[in-house]
Scaffold this motif. Sequence first.
Motif, PDB file in Angstrom:
ATOM      1  N   ARG A   1       0.820  -1.216   0.000  1.00 16.14           N
ATOM      2  CA  ARG A   1       0.000   0.000   0.000  1.00 16.14           C
ATOM      3  C   ARG A   1       0.855   1.268   0.000  1.00 16.14           C
ATOM      4  O   ARG A   1       0.455   2.288  -0.552  1.00 16.14           O
ATOM      5  CB  ARG A   1      -0.966  -0.022   1.182  1.00 16.14           C
ATOM      6  CG  ARG A   1      -2.037  -1.123   1.032  1.00 16.14           C
ATOM      7  CD  ARG A   1      -2.742  -1.399   2.343  1.00 16.14           C
ATOM      8  NE  ARG A   1      -3.361  -0.186   2.848  1.00 16.14           N
ATOM      9  CZ  ARG A   1      -4.546   0.246   2.463  1.00 16.14           C
ATOM     10  NH1 ARG A   1      -5.249  -0.451   1.596  1.00 16.14           N
ATOM     11  NH2 ARG A   1      -5.041   1.358   2.941  1.00 16.14           N
TER      12      ARG A   1
ATOM     13  N   LEU B   1      -1.111   4.545  -1.439  1.00 16.48           N
ATOM     14  CA  LEU B   1      -2.373   4.572  -0.696  1.00 16.48           C
ATOM     15  C   LEU B   1      -2.166   4.791   0.794  1.00 16.48           C
ATOM     16  O   LEU B   1      -3.013   5.347   1.469  1.00 16.48           O
ATOM     17  CB  LEU B   1      -3.143   3.259  -0.900  1.00 16.48           C
ATOM     18  CG  LEU B   1      -3.693   3.016  -2.304  1.00 16.48           C
ATOM     19  CD1 LEU B   1      -4.277   1.607  -2.411  1.00 16.48           C
ATOM     20  CD2 LEU B   1      -4.757   4.044  -2.647  1.00 16.48           C
TER      21      LEU B   1
ATOM     22  N   ARG C   1       3.810  10.917  -4.391  1.00 16.20           N
ATOM     23  CA  ARG C   1       2.601  10.140  -4.154  1.00 16.20           C
ATOM     24  C   ARG C   1       1.670  10.136  -5.369  1.00 16.20           C
ATOM     25  O   ARG C   1       1.166   9.093  -5.788  1.00 16.20           O
ATOM     26  CB  ARG C   1       1.856  10.714  -2.939  1.00 16.20           C
ATOM     27  CG  ARG C   1       0.564   9.981  -2.689  1.00 16.20           C
ATOM     28  CD  ARG C   1      -0.149  10.488  -1.478  1.00 16.20           C
ATOM     29  NE  ARG C   1      -1.099   9.477  -1.040  1.00 16.20           N
ATOM     30  CZ  ARG C   1      -1.844   9.607   0.039  1.00 16.20           C
ATOM     31  NH1 ARG C   1      -1.712  10.653   0.815  1.00 16.20           N
ATOM     32  NH2 ARG C   1      -2.690   8.657   0.355  1.00 16.20           N
TER      33      ARG C   1
ATOM     34  N   LEU D   1       0.244   6.898  -7.429  1.00 14.92           N
ATOM     35  CA  LEU D   1      -1.172   6.576  -7.628  1.00 14.92           C
ATOM     36  C   LEU D   1      -1.483   6.389  -9.106  1.00 14.92           C
ATOM     37  O   LEU D   1      -2.321   5.583  -9.487  1.00 14.92           O
ATOM     38  CB  LEU D   1      -2.046   7.692  -7.050  1.00 14.92           C
ATOM     39  CG  LEU D   1      -2.171   7.695  -5.523  1.00 14.92           C
ATOM     40  CD1 LEU D   1      -2.741   9.005  -5.031  1.00 14.92           C
ATOM     41  CD2 LEU D   1      -3.034   6.533  -5.066  1.00 14.92           C
ATOM     42  N   LYS D   2      -0.789   7.142  -9.956  1.00 12.77           N
ATOM     43  CA  LYS D   2      -1.057   7.063 -11.388  1.00 12.77           C
ATOM     44  C   LYS D   2      -0.396   5.842 -12.034  1.00 12.77           C
ATOM     45  O   LYS D   2      -0.992   5.200 -12.886  1.00 12.77           O
ATOM     46  CB  LYS D   2      -0.536   8.329 -12.080  1.00 12.77           C
ATOM     47  CG  LYS D   2      -1.487   9.503 -11.974  1.00 12.77           C
ATOM     48  CD  LYS D   2      -1.776  10.072 -13.364  1.00 12.77           C
ATOM     49  CE  LYS D   2      -2.760  11.218 -13.329  1.00 12.77           C
ATOM     50  NZ  LYS D   2      -3.970  10.941 -12.542  1.00 12.77           N
TER      51      LYS D   2
ATOM     52  N   VAL E   1       1.176   3.125 -10.424  1.00 12.32           N
ATOM     53  CA  VAL E   1       1.180   1.847  -9.715  1.00 12.32           C
ATOM     54  C   VAL E   1      -0.262   1.430  -9.492  1.00 12.32           C
ATOM     55  O   VAL E   1      -1.120   2.237  -9.172  1.00 12.32           O
ATOM     56  CB  VAL E   1       1.903   1.964  -8.349  1.00 12.32           C
ATOM     57  CG1 VAL E   1       1.940   0.612  -7.665  1.00 12.32           C
ATOM     58  CG2 VAL E   1       3.305   2.509  -8.538  1.00 12.32           C
ATOM     59  N   MET E   2      -0.514   0.120  -9.691  1.00 11.40           N
ATOM     60  CA  MET E   2      -1.889  -0.367  -9.550  1.00 11.40           C
ATOM     61  C   MET E   2      -1.896  -1.395  -8.434  1.00 11.40           C
ATOM     62  O   MET E   2      -1.088  -2.318  -8.420  1.00 11.40           O
ATOM     63  CB  MET E   2      -2.279  -0.987 -10.898  1.00 11.40           C
ATOM     64  CG  MET E   2      -3.577  -1.698 -10.905  1.00 11.40           C
ATOM     65  SD  MET E   2      -4.916  -0.519 -11.164  1.00 11.40           S
ATOM     66  CE  MET E   2      -6.156  -1.340 -10.210  1.00 11.40           C
ATOM     67  N   TYR E   3      -2.820  -1.215  -7.483  1.00  4.75           N
ATOM     68  CA  TYR E   3      -2.903  -2.131  -6.355  1.00  4.75           C
ATOM     69  C   TYR E   3      -4.192  -2.926  -6.434  1.00  4.75           C
ATOM     70  O   TYR E   3      -5.283  -2.358  -6.565  1.00  4.75           O
ATOM     71  CB  TYR E   3      -2.849  -1.338  -5.046  1.00  4.75           C
ATOM     72  CG  TYR E   3      -3.107  -2.143  -3.801  1.00  4.75           C
ATOM     73  CD1 TYR E   3      -2.125  -2.979  -3.282  1.00  4.75           C
ATOM     74  CD2 TYR E   3      -4.325  -2.053  -3.135  1.00  4.75           C
ATOM     75  CE1 TYR E   3      -2.359  -3.711  -2.128  1.00  4.75           C
ATOM     76  CE2 TYR E   3      -4.571  -2.786  -1.989  1.00  4.75           C
ATOM     77  CZ  TYR E   3      -3.587  -3.613  -1.486  1.00  4.75           C
ATOM     78  OH  TYR E   3      -3.818  -4.347  -0.353  1.00  4.75           O
TER      79      TYR E   3
ATOM     80  N   CYS F   1      -5.270   0.414 -17.608  1.00  2.82           N
ATOM     81  CA  CYS F   1      -4.549   1.544 -17.031  1.00  2.82           C
ATOM     82  C   CYS F   1      -3.067   1.519 -17.376  1.00  2.82           C
ATOM     83  O   CYS F   1      -2.329   2.445 -17.030  1.00  2.82           O
ATOM     84  CB  CYS F   1      -4.702   1.546 -15.509  1.00  2.82           C
ATOM     85  SG  CYS F   1      -6.346   1.998 -15.007  1.00  2.82           S
TER      86      CYS F   1
END
Lengths: 233, 238, 269
Positions: free
Chosen positions: B50, B55, B77, B81-82, B84-86, B155
């Motif tokens: 995370r 996140l 940050r 968020l743009k 990296v995909m969690y 994405c």
Amino acid sequence: MDVLLTSTAEAFRLLFSGNPEIWEIVGISFRVSSMAILAAVPPALVIAFTLAYGSFPGRRFLISLFNTFLSVPAVVIGLTLFIILSRQGPMGDFKLLFTQTAMGLGQFFLCLPILVCMAHVSLQAADRAAWETARTLGANRLRAFFTVLYEIRFGLMAALLAGYGRIISEVGASMMLGGNIAHYTRNIPTAIALETSKGAFAEGIALGIVLLFLAFVLNSLLQYVQGKGSINP
Amino acid sequence: MIEDFRIGFRDISKSFGSNRVLEQTAISIASHDCIVITGNNGAGKTTLLRIIAGLEKPGHCEISLDDASPEPWRRLRKRLLKSVMYLHQQPYMFAGSLLRNIEYAARLNPALADRESSVQKAISWAGLDGLESQSAASLSGGQKQRVALTRARLCHPQILLLDEPTANLDSESRERTLQMLREFRDSGTAIVIVTHDPGVFSDLATSKLHLQDHRIKADDIWAADVVELDSVRQSKKR
Amino acid sequence: MFRKALLVAVSLLVMGQASADASLLRLATTTSTANSGLMDLLLPKFTAETSIEVHLIAVGTGKALRLGREGDVDIVLVHARAAEDAFVDAGYGTDRAEVMYNDFIIVGPETDPAGTAKSNTVAEVLQRIHASEKPFISRGDDSGTHKRELFLWQSANKSPDGSWYREVGQGMGKTLQIANEIDGYTMTDRGTWLAYESKLDIQLLFEGDPPLFNPYGIIAVNPERHPDVNYTGAIKLIKWMTSPAAQKMIGEFKIKGQQLFVPSVGNAS
């Protein structure tokens, strides 16, 4: 018993004969309360969101503060605003006392805590993953905010209806801030109070019927919305 | 294709109250990587993912992009968020249909040329054809996993983070997931997987790490087989 | 951010309202005056002649004078002579004029257990109630009626206390209803009585003694204290209310065939 029967019969006659005064009062009620709740929704959502997803000192305190505001009697809010809006008060120069704006402001502050608390509960019940999924997919804060709002729309509808129910039937603050001025700030609850004090029970009952009907509609909608919400949380 | 990159996360520390989770640990992630991370429950695996995803706010963390000088996590940050995909352990499905869930992701990627056909292609890629109008909430666990991966694909993330992706899947869904992850990796996306079941990813993995005592260790345990890992776990429990 | 937005919204609303100021007059009056319906008859005529719209705010006398003192209204129409004089003397109000008077009456159970109907003066009525210790319902809300009632007790040399004396803190209509429910005595203005009479069992027992007469005064809020009150409008209303035409309308105003108010101008007693 006789008084009740004749007054109720007269009330229905007044309502359905299209008595303009009664319907004007109903119109004022709806207009002021609708404006108040529309104005309260955006800040309430932002506050609820901050309380649910933010982490800052005093967050818990604010949550219990808003919960306390839920049970503050309307007249207390009315009196506080009265003092603030009165000519000798800090906002006296605005000349707002005894206007629809003052009445709306009172209702604004009455429904704000309901909206905040109910939206906050919905947000807490909602999966935090909704926010995170939106964010990690690249949504900015605003976009993610609206995404989550859509996810909890049933809870928000319930909050809206509950808030509206409180302010449309509220008498204390409206009387104090609006002044019950005929054709201007006389809404359903203050008119009922007035007609009753004049001994004109039929007019009071007629307006009471409108409120009762409205409460019934709001509650039915609430039941419907909450039923929906539980099927698809 | 994803352009080659390397992101180094240094000095990662995180505590929840007085409970220290991560302490001055580091991880480096590059395109085409597939890093498998193991560790006990509560070791901080999810927290680590995370933080990488942007996140969760770390106590401290510095990031260097492609050997540039390190910058604090806070400043990067938005980028995390743009790019990296969690993926949550249980993927979150937005209200509405499967199609809405996938279109939601497509709409967030301005780089997509033809959105409609991209969405259709991605759905076919995941083998979800014919399910478009189904309510996303009613899908099976494996289907939800595939919806989440489809959203991720639209994405084009540089890094894909997965939290126990195969925990609740039957063997067929697991195979499918592995196949999809392989395609991500081949296109250049770096994959980081947190799992209790590292054996599943042995073919896919390019490196294996173990999180213990608040730190990531290069993996001496990995060399041993799963049985031995289990015995390590057992001894921990005792 | 939210506070700023609120302020902007408020100021916008205010600007819309401020422009209408000169043609708007805020009149605070007592509930009983407003409830009688007299103002509903008079004010539209005033508005038609002067194009000044009047916002009528009905509150208790104490509250009405307070609103005037704070500058929240432009003009007050009340019936509490002593309080009115104090209001003017303290510089809160100016240009006081007498408009009309009505009267108070004593009502109570038909059986009249205290024997009040045999009295010659209102002082005697109160003394009899006091001696019999039959229930007496008092407004107890600091209204003009309440003030007058207390003054009358004082004039009768009796202090109203004991369990028979009940202060309810309600408006006149409610007070009448309570008196009706518990077979008590009370003092009411004639207007409210006429509106309620048919719904009640209690009866009119005593009337007509001069101390029961109830003069109404109209007072403009002093512009020296509150420069932005609508003083010109207030003066216009005072002149109009005391004009022969308005005075005639007041005298001809009837509820259920009964005259409620006696015009004061040219009728001074």
